[in-house]
Design an enzyme around this catalytic site. Structure first.
Site, PDB file in Angstrom:
ATOM      1  N   ASP A 356       5.813 -10.413  42.533  1.00 12.88           N
ATOM      2  CA  ASP A 356       5.662  -9.602  43.752  1.00 12.88           C
ATOM      3  C   ASP A 356       7.059  -9.490  44.361  1.00 12.88           C
ATOM      4  OD1 ASP A 356       4.873  -8.303  46.010  1.00 12.88           O
ATOM      5  OD2 ASP A 356       3.592  -9.896  46.785  1.00 12.88           O
ATOM      6  N   CYS A 409       4.909  -3.825  47.597  1.00 15.14           N
ATOM      7  CA  CYS A 409       4.160  -3.144  48.656  1.00 15.14           C
ATOM      8  C   CYS A 409       5.026  -2.024  49.228  1.00 15.14           C
ATOM      9  CB  CYS A 409       3.717  -4.113  49.746  1.00 15.14           C
ATOM     10  SG  CYS A 409       5.036  -5.118  50.467  1.00 15.14           S
TER      11      CYS A 409
END
EC number: 2.1.1.176
Length: 481
Positions: A356, A409
């Site tokens: 991530d 994100c």
């Protein structure tokens, strides 16, 4: 320049509120000492004044000084006025600032209808004061007279804004009278994006999808939970519904530590989109897995729940404290390591890796509307270089046949699709394994033609259905041959 995409104020006219103050379209307004001004006794601020002052300060600090809301709201080092407020007033400040940021372009367009000229820059917090009051009048459950009165008091308390006290009063009184009509004005960018971000999103996603994204950004997102098991059961117990690939979406608000299941470790807070990348690794029972850039620990918990022997790595020791506390509450275990991935080397290779990567976070603006004002195009370039370095290094930590899921994100192609395309062109020993709709709850609209996962705020009914939408996420699944 971070100009909002909404309409801009019109050309200047003669001053009315003091030397250099701009005129109002609504004609003669209340004078500085007239009705609608002042609510407290001499020398004592009116009730609610402190909260509005803090809201205007923080709004200005985000938009003009590019401070993050997390920094402003920090209970130990944040805005001193915010830290001094009672809990209920802190909640009011957060609601006002979030709504003012989400509606910034729309507020600009509405106020432009009430002003003959732009307000000069060196006027203290006049524009911020107007935005704080306008968003209360138009979109929050606050009495109009209270919003007007406190805004006028606030202008009067600021040396540079004081000459505009009459203007603030007149503009806001007219806004309150005509709000049913004025609230229909949206401007060209109701989410108030900086021009650079609006331009790139329109080019990347097309005009229709771009407008849908903006509509989704106007809505306060629902609360999503990832559960250890029995999503349907938890949805029934908490009064929610199951969405995406097993997240529980709630309409209720409030402190989550008071919800059923928190203390027993049945679930954790995580946007439904953020829960999807870890699900792409499937059943990890007995497998060695790594969660890289792990804090605050939601994905670490997912990997542990999926049966993995997890190593969680993050550069921040402070943020890793949240990983430890979350794992303890959830009754899960993982090996937690504080290290910079650029210098870290694992003891042995992994069966599965979830990377991530650090990113611009432009996909999280539904929950963090300050992101639009705290990021710059240069940040995307800088972060993309770091992502490329981390991706090329960590993919070599896989066992032959092992799988890595790369995710961010971010809504920016440089941090998603472009990263994977470049890697696949450079490393023939790595293959893309396309995402299938069944793996993500049937959300076929979230899968690109290449087989990447790309969620957008307008997906899952965002902007069109109550409590709809997803954070913007990108993920790609890679297998080492």
């Amino acid at each position: 320049m971070n100009e909002p995409t909404g309409s801009r104020p019109k050309s200047p006219s003669r001053p009315t509120g003091g030397k250099g103050a701009p005129a109002r379209k609504q004609g003669p307004g209340a004078k500085a000492g007239g009705p609608g001004t002042g609510g407290g006794s001499p020398g004592r601020p009116a009730p609610g004044f402190a909260a509005r002052k803090v809201a205007a300060d923080i709004l200005g600090n985000v938009v003009h000084k590019h401070r993050t809301l997390d920094a402003e709201y920090d209970v130990t080092s944040g805005h001193s006025g915010f830290r001094a407020l009672e809990p209920k007033d802190r909640s009011l400040v957060k609601a006002i600032v979030a709504a003012a940021l989400r509606r910034r372009g729309q507020l600009d367009a509405i106020l432009a209808e009430l002003l003959d000229r732009p307000i000069p820059e060196r006027t203290g917090r006049v524009t911020d004061i107007l935005h704080v009051a306008a968003v209360q009048i138009l979109f929050l459950d606050v009495a109009d007279h209270a919003a007007v009165s406190l805004a006028v008091d606030l202008a009067g308390s600021d040396k540079r804004a004081r000459p505009y006290k009459g203007l603030v009063n007149g503009v806001l009184r007219r806004l309150a009278r005509e709000k049913d009509t004025l609230s229909t004005i949206t401007g060209s960018g109701p989410a108030g994006l900086p021009l650079w971000l609006a331009t790139r999103w329109r080019e990347t996603y097309g005009a229709e999808t771009f407008e849908a994204i903006l509509r989704a950004h106007l809505e306060e997102p629902a609360l999503d939970l990832t559960v250890k098991s029995d999503a349907e059961g938890w949805a029934e117990r908490l009064g929610g519904r199951v969405v995406a690939a097993g997240s529980v979406r709630l309409s209720r608000k409030g402190a989550v530590d008071g919800f059923e299941g928190f203390n027993e470790g049945g679930w954790w807070v995580q946007d439904a989109a953020a829960s999807l990348p870890a699900r792409l690794l499937g059943d990890l029972t007995g497998k060695r897995a790594a969660d890289l850039c792990a804090a605050p620990g939601g994905k670490t918990a997912q990997l542990a729940t999926q049966g993995a022997d997890v190593t969680a790595v993050d550069i921040s020791e402070k943020r890793l404290k949240r990983v430890h506390s979350n794992l303890e509450r959830l009754g899960l275990s993982a090996r937690v390591v504080a290290a910079d991935l650029r210098s870290y080397e694992p003891d042995e290779p992994f069966d599965a890796i979830l990377l991530d990567a650090p990113c611009s976070a432009t996909g999280t603006m539904r929950r963090h509307p300050d992101v639009a004002w705290t990021k710059r195009p240069a940040d995307v370039t800088t972060l993309a270089a770091i992502q490329a370095e981390l991706l090329r290094k960590t993919v070599t930590w896989l066992k032959p046949g092992g799988v890595l899921v790369y995710c961010t994100c971010s809504m920016e192609r440089e941090e998603g699709e472009d990263q994977i395309a470049a890697l696949l062109a450079e490393m023939p020993g790595i293959a893309l394994e396309p995402v299938l709709p069944a793996e993500i709850g049937g959300l076929a609209e979230c899968i690109t033609p290449e087989g990447y996962l790309r969620t957008l705020p307008c997906h899952l009914g965002g902007g069109t259905e109550p409590e709809g939408g997803l954070d913007g996420f990108f993920a790609a699944r890679l297998r080492r041959l």
